[in-house]
Scaffold this motif. Structure first.
Motif, PDB file in Angstrom:
ATOM      1  N   VAL A  74       0.851  -1.200   0.000  1.00  0.00           N
ATOM      2  CA  VAL A  74       0.000   0.000   0.000  1.00  0.00           C
ATOM      3  C   VAL A  74       0.881   1.242   0.000  1.00  0.00           C
ATOM      4  CG1 VAL A  74      -1.774   1.308   1.234  1.00  0.00           C
ATOM      5  CG2 VAL A  74      -1.831  -1.204   1.240  1.00  0.00           C
ATOM      6  N   LYS A  75       0.524   2.190  -0.836  1.00  0.00           N
ATOM      7  CA  LYS A  75       1.197   3.484  -0.927  1.00  0.00           C
ATOM      8  C   LYS A  75       0.165   4.571  -0.686  1.00  0.00           C
ATOM      9  CE  LYS A  75       4.383   6.493  -2.393  1.00  0.00           C
ATOM     10  NZ  LYS A  75       5.595   6.772  -1.613  1.00  0.00           N
ATOM     11  N   TYR A  76       0.567   5.659  -0.042  1.00  0.00           N
ATOM     12  CA  TYR A  76      -0.391   6.746   0.146  1.00  0.00           C
ATOM     13  C   TYR A  76       0.095   8.010  -0.537  1.00  0.00           C
ATOM     14  CZ  TYR A  76       2.575   8.776   3.821  1.00  0.00           C
ATOM     15  OH  TYR A  76       3.612   9.337   4.504  1.00  0.00           O
ATOM     16  N   ARG A  84      -6.194  16.134   2.338  1.00  0.00           N
ATOM     17  CA  ARG A  84      -6.450  14.774   2.787  1.00  0.00           C
ATOM     18  C   ARG A  84      -5.606  13.790   1.986  1.00  0.00           C
ATOM     19  NH1 ARG A  84     -12.568  13.193   0.756  1.00  0.00           N
ATOM     20  NH2 ARG A  84     -12.454  14.026  -1.361  1.00  0.00           N
ATOM     21  N   PHE A  85      -5.505  12.579   2.525  1.00  0.00           N
ATOM     22  CA  PHE A  85      -4.688  11.545   1.912  1.00  0.00           C
ATOM     23  C   PHE A  85      -5.561  10.562   1.139  1.00  0.00           C
ATOM     24  CE2 PHE A  85      -2.102  13.100   5.392  1.00  0.00           C
ATOM     25  CZ  PHE A  85      -0.827  13.131   4.841  1.00  0.00           C
ATOM     26  N   LEU A 106      -9.986   6.640  -0.836  1.00  0.00           N
ATOM     27  CA  LEU A 106      -9.735   7.443   0.361  1.00  0.00           C
ATOM     28  C   LEU A 106      -9.603   6.566   1.589  1.00  0.00           C
ATOM     29  CD1 LEU A 106     -12.232  10.355  -0.380  1.00  0.00           C
ATOM     30  CD2 LEU A 106      -9.752  10.333  -0.719  1.00  0.00           C
ATOM     31  N   THR A 107      -9.946   5.306   1.466  1.00  0.00           N
ATOM     32  CA  THR A 107      -9.695   4.307   2.495  1.00  0.00           C
ATOM     33  C   THR A 107      -9.079   3.089   1.827  1.00  0.00           C
ATOM     34  OG1 THR A 107     -11.900   3.316   2.251  1.00  0.00           O
ATOM     35  CG2 THR A 107     -11.640   5.064   3.907  1.00  0.00           C
ATOM     36  N   LEU A 181       6.078   5.306  -8.737  1.00  0.00           N
ATOM     37  CA  LEU A 181       4.794   5.999  -8.625  1.00  0.00           C
ATOM     38  C   LEU A 181       4.967   7.328  -7.893  1.00  0.00           C
ATOM     39  CD1 LEU A 181       1.676   6.104  -8.848  1.00  0.00           C
ATOM     40  CD2 LEU A 181       1.578   4.746  -6.741  1.00  0.00           C
ATOM     41  N   GLU A 182       5.769   7.327  -6.847  1.00  0.00           N
ATOM     42  CA  GLU A 182       6.019   8.555  -6.095  1.00  0.00           C
ATOM     43  C   GLU A 182       6.809   9.556  -6.925  1.00  0.00           C
ATOM     44  OE1 GLU A 182       6.206  11.424  -3.236  1.00  0.00           O
ATOM     45  OE2 GLU A 182       5.039   9.568  -3.089  1.00  0.00           O
TER      46      GLU A 182
END
Length: 242
Positions: A74-76, A84-85, A106-107, A181-182
């Motif tokens: 998982v990446k945020y 918000r994230f 969002l979750t 991705l980042e």
């Protein structure tokens, strides 16, 4: 009953025993208190103990074909415009480097990991062909240690292995993808809203799968390498060891 109506209402029979001894000087044992509570129908409900799934540690493997081992993580990301994230959960096939399934939202809960896994199995036509199912490798995130995710793996007879804490190198392929991705998407954008972020991630995944060249895949994209492997048996330049 007077004691139970007071402080004892939240006690089990063991604590009630000690309470009766201390407050009333009674000589009474736990078995007697248990029998009395049972007769009066005031036993506290027992907590349901969920069956624990055995943890399988990741081990060194040599991967020789697609759909043998998928890594998941998982990446945020962050949306400045809405403060918000959001989360991106991705499955990668370590053999051909293709993102076989992902969830963005969002979750990010266990049910999302399960739903994305099912969709990836259908997308790769594994269930339709009754082919062997991949091993799933993950870290110890809450989505992957959950009862729901482990039950899903048991349902399909999928082996789920988890890397030891603080060993991201054992999940190197998905870690590398999330760094891309980042670097090439998330850190380059100041998202105004979730819809904008969703479109950017969707475009990145599509570009990564179908256009981004990999030197280990003979300078082919993951999707093109996968196609040629199926048609001609093309192998990566180097053995895939994880």
């Amino acid at each position: 009953m007077e004691s139970i109506a007071g402080d004892g209402y939240a006690y089990g029979y063991r604590k009630l025993t000690h309470m009766l001894r201390q407050d009333y000087g009674l000589v009474i044992n736990e078995k007697k208190v248990y029998r009395l509570c049972k007769e009066l129908d005031i036993l506290r409900p027992q907590r349901k103990i969920r069956r624990k799934h055995p943890r399988k540690l990741a081990r060194n493997r040599t991967i020789t074909a697609p759909n043998q081992l998928w890594e998941v993580d998982v990446k945020y990301g962050y949306i400045p415009g809405e403060d918000r994230f959001f989360f991106v959960l991705s499955y990668i096939d370590v053999y051909d480097r293709q993102i076989v399934g992902y969830h963005m939202g969002l979750t990010c809960e266990a049910r999302h990991a399960v739903e994305t896994f099912r969709a990836a199995l259908w997308r790769r036509q594994i269930l339709q062909r009754n082919a062997p199912l991949p091993i799933i490798r993950s870290d110890n995130g809450p989505q992957f240690v959950s009862h729901l995710f482990e039950s899903e793996c048991e349902r399909w007879n999928v082996e789920h292995e988890r890397i030891p804490p603080k060993t991201p190198n054992m999940n190197a392929h998905i870690e590398s993808y999330h760094r891309l991705l980042e670097d090439e998407c998330l850190s380059m954008c100041e998202f105004e809203n979730y819809a904008e972020a969703y479109r950017a991630v969707e475009a990145f995944v599509r570009r990564y799968n179908h256009r981004r060249l990999h030197s280990s895949l003979h300078y082919l994209s993951p999707a093109e390498f996968y196609r040629r492997h199926l048609e001609t048996g093309l192998q990566p330049k180097r053995p895939v060891k994880v």
